[in-house]
Write an enzyme that holds these catalytic residues in place. Structure first.
Site, mmCIF file in Angstrom:
data_model
loop_
_atom_site.group_PDB
_atom_site.id
_atom_site.type_symbol
_atom_site.label_atom_id
_atom_site.label_comp_id
_atom_site.label_asym_id
_atom_site.label_seq_id
_atom_site.Cartn_x
_atom_site.Cartn_y
_atom_site.Cartn_z
ATOM 1 N N GLU A 115 0.824 -1.208 0.000
ATOM 2 C CA GLU A 115 0.000 0.000 0.000
ATOM 3 C C GLU A 115 0.859 1.259 0.000
ATOM 4 O O GLU A 115 0.546 2.231 -0.699
ATOM 5 C CB GLU A 115 -0.956 -0.015 1.199
ATOM 6 C CG GLU A 115 -2.087 -1.007 1.075
ATOM 7 C CD GLU A 115 -1.714 -2.485 1.261
ATOM 8 O OE1 GLU A 115 -2.569 -3.338 1.003
ATOM 9 O OE2 GLU A 115 -0.559 -2.784 1.659
ATOM 10 N N ASP A 129 0.952 12.618 -15.192
ATOM 11 C CA ASP A 129 -0.266 12.829 -15.976
ATOM 12 C C ASP A 129 -0.625 14.307 -16.070
ATOM 13 O O ASP A 129 -0.985 14.804 -17.133
ATOM 14 C CB ASP A 129 -1.426 12.040 -15.373
ATOM 15 C CG ASP A 129 -2.719 12.251 -16.145
ATOM 16 O OD1 ASP A 129 -2.718 12.045 -17.384
ATOM 17 O OD2 ASP A 129 -3.721 12.632 -15.511
#
Length: 159
Positions: A115, A129
């Site tokens: 995680e 992005d």
């Protein structure tokens, strides 16, 4: 170091590790990584004037979401009830890079290393992005586990 890979049975078939016999303990994992970019791109990130908005704010939320959804991305990873996820970014102007550190905690039968690592990588991917329109040459590197505590295997601290 474990001498065998735990995600394979005696026949070599992939399996989810059985954690039913393990005790629930408080577990912590810390991971980090970096994204390098052009100085002009870093200036957009730090000024908050990138076309898509507050890059680091969005990347922080994405990193937390990445930690929460790790078991959906990694096929043999257990869903873990997370109790805390913190994500911090450090801008290193001299190196033209953003460092990401994620700390993930739970009380469970298995750890949260995946995680923490997923949080870092998703945070860095989100920066990519949001900035790719001006800098497709950004590189992500040095994603690694820094620390792990709790469970049968004890504590690990990266050298």
């Amino acid at each position: 170091m474990t001498e065998k890979l735990t995600h394979f049975d005696e026949r070599g078939a992939a399996r989810m590790v059985d954690v039913a016999g393990k005790a629930e303990t408080h577990r912590v994992a810390v991971a980090s990584g970096s994204i390098r970019m052009l100085p002009a791109t870093l200036a957009l990130v730090t000024s908050g004037t990138a076309k898509k908005g507050d890059v680091l704010g969005v990347a922080r939320i994405a990193a937390i979401q990445g930690a929460k959804r790790t078991s959906e991305l990694i096929p043999l990873c257990h869903p873990v009830p997370l109790t805390s996820v913190t994500v911090d970014f450090h801008v290193d102007e001299a190196a033209s890079r953003v460092d990401c550190t994620a700390r993930v905690e739970c009380t469970a039968r298995t750890g949260v290393e995946m995680e923490a690592l997923a949080a870092v990588q998703v945070g860095l991917l989100t920066i990519y992005d949001m900035c790719k329109a001006v800098d497709r040459g950004m590189t992500m590197d040095n994603v690694r586990l820094l620390e792990k505590r709790g469970g049968k295997s004890g504590t690990y601290t990266a050298p």
